[in-house]
Motif scaffolding. Sequence first.
Motif, PDB file in Angstrom:
ATOM      1  N   GLN A 126     -46.022  60.631  27.137  1.00  0.00           N
ATOM      2  CA  GLN A 126     -45.821  59.052  26.691  1.00  0.00           C
ATOM      3  C   GLN A 126     -45.334  59.102  25.044  1.00  0.00           C
ATOM      4  O   GLN A 126     -45.949  59.691  24.193  1.00  0.00           O
ATOM      5  CB  GLN A 126     -47.166  58.414  26.718  1.00  0.00           C
ATOM      6  N   GLY A 127     -44.227  58.027  24.725  1.00  0.00           N
ATOM      7  CA  GLY A 127     -43.829  57.886  23.445  1.00  0.00           C
ATOM      8  C   GLY A 127     -43.201  59.065  23.071  1.00  0.00           C
ATOM      9  O   GLY A 127     -42.680  59.154  21.860  1.00  0.00           O
ATOM     10  N   ARG A 128     -42.787  60.099  23.595  1.00  0.00           N
ATOM     11  CA  ARG A 128     -41.951  61.031  23.035  1.00  0.00           C
ATOM     12  C   ARG A 128     -40.634  61.404  23.694  1.00  0.00           C
ATOM     13  O   ARG A 128     -40.396  60.985  24.715  1.00  0.00           O
ATOM     14  CB  ARG A 128     -42.804  62.536  23.630  1.00  0.00           C
ATOM     15  N   PRO A 129     -39.766  61.667  22.818  1.00  0.00           N
ATOM     16  CA  PRO A 129     -38.279  61.800  23.130  1.00  0.00           C
ATOM     17  C   PRO A 129     -37.981  62.839  24.160  1.00  0.00           C
ATOM     18  O   PRO A 129     -38.671  63.495  24.096  1.00  0.00           O
ATOM     19  CB  PRO A 129     -37.404  61.874  21.629  1.00  0.00           C
ATOM     20  N   PRO A 130     -37.000  62.740  25.067  1.00  0.00           N
ATOM     21  CA  PRO A 130     -36.739  63.460  25.900  1.00  0.00           C
ATOM     22  C   PRO A 130     -36.438  65.153  25.436  1.00  0.00           C
ATOM     23  O   PRO A 130     -36.881  66.142  26.069  1.00  0.00           O
ATOM     24  CB  PRO A 130     -35.306  63.058  26.548  1.00  0.00           C
ATOM     25  N   GLN A 131     -35.908  65.322  24.271  1.00  0.00           N
ATOM     26  CA  GLN A 131     -35.627  66.640  23.814  1.00  0.00           C
ATOM     27  C   GLN A 131     -36.910  67.323  23.375  1.00  0.00           C
ATOM     28  O   GLN A 131     -37.272  68.576  23.478  1.00  0.00           O
ATOM     29  CB  GLN A 131     -34.767  66.506  22.394  1.00  0.00           C
ATOM     30  N   GLN A 132     -38.060  66.576  23.242  1.00  0.00           N
ATOM     31  CA  GLN A 132     -39.249  67.055  23.117  1.00  0.00           C
ATOM     32  C   GLN A 132     -39.868  67.394  24.390  1.00  0.00           C
ATOM     33  O   GLN A 132     -41.155  68.234  24.318  1.00  0.00           O
ATOM     34  CB  GLN A 132     -40.400  66.208  22.320  1.00  0.00           C
TER      35      GLN A 132
END
Length: 468
Positions: free
Chosen positions: A299-305
């Motif tokens: 949740q709330g994390r960009p796809p690259q992470q």
Amino acid sequence: MPSCFRLCSALLLTASGFFLTAVVYSAEQVTTCDGDASFDHRLNCEYGVISVQQALYGRSSSLICSEGRPPQQLANTQCARRDTVDDLRRRCNGKKSCEVITGDFRNPDPCVGTFKYLQTNFTCLPAITVVACEVSLAHLFCDEGQVISVFGADYGRRDRTTCSFKRPPGQIQNVQCLRPTDIVASRCDGKNKCTIPATNTVFGDPCVGTYKYLEVAYTCQYQPIENCYIGLSSALLLTATYFLLTAVSTDVDSKRATVEQATTCDSDPLNVHLLNCKHGVIRVQQALYGRSSSLVCSQGRPPQQLADTACAQEGALDSLKTRCNGKKTCVTNTAAFRNSDPCFGTFKYLQTNFTCVPAITVVACEGSLAQLCCDEGQVIFVLGADYGRRDQTTCAFRRPPGQVQNVECLRPTDLVATSCNGENNCTIKASNRVFGDPCGGTYKYLEVAYVCQYVIQTRKHERCRRGY
């Protein structure tokens, strides 16, 4: 009639199975001679909870506690204080350990001039234990066809570790305020499930300003089945009833223990990763610090992470096993695993799969001996051991505050496993010389959790009798 007979037969088969596998709980007796207010009368269950059967404060024998006493102080063997058994039941039933002092029973004096003693007979019964922190809910529940029977309940505080996370010291320092209550029994006995709030509104406030908790010990019992007595002897029915009422509550589900999973998203050092067993002790099966799914903690994390799903820190499983195996509760945080980054730029989490397994637990205070022993034909297998201190109540009797205040010094050790695994009985000293000193100036103790396993015997083991 045929269906009833089949049902009763099933019950009898169930009872027979319990006869072969259930633990037999023998009666224990503790006697404390009267002296002064500091004389400690301690009841303790290695497993299960206390159920007081009989109690006497007075004198029923001229031989017990007679050393150095004149004959006139021993002559009256019909001396008994009223309500002693009720007092002990109220204070001790449903607890794993219970300490009282003889001074609490001297008023009124049942026989002036007679030297008295406190003697208690009790058994250790299997039980489910629940702890609910103040303002939260205690959930009691049983399987279908079973009902709740409460052994004991207390509201207040008796240690500084339970329900203490992020609480200021002033809210957890009063450990003399636990109040027995029958409210849980009156609300929950006979029900299949029951929810009760741990609040001052329900239980009153035994210690204003202290953050409290509710402790409950209960068992699940099968309800009597009506009209199911045709064609069965009374003896068989009594056998079935006895084992259904006493052996079922030993948590049959432990034989098919389910895997628990705890997941903590990485963030800051305050993120708590909690493993907890209501009964039994922790046995870690799998552990991951990294990422194996793009959905967990996303949740709330960009796809690259979230893209790297093959990220795993080496040694995480061994670290969790070392920290947590053999404990009822284990608290860590993700910060403990950040020393090496297995995948820079990936948002990680700590995930642990564990089971709760039945175990024998032993605590030996510093300078004393831990004795591990199994029955004939069995050998020891140590699940976990720690030396140091993690609370201010264990091995604290008559110790100055400075020797028990450091509760962050418990050190896991494999020395007990190395010395005792595969042996029928084993004695090891709880000392700095054996385990090193994890916290100078602190009075320490050794905690061990182990099981007894059957082996194919190659030699006859000496039978081990526990001296508890």
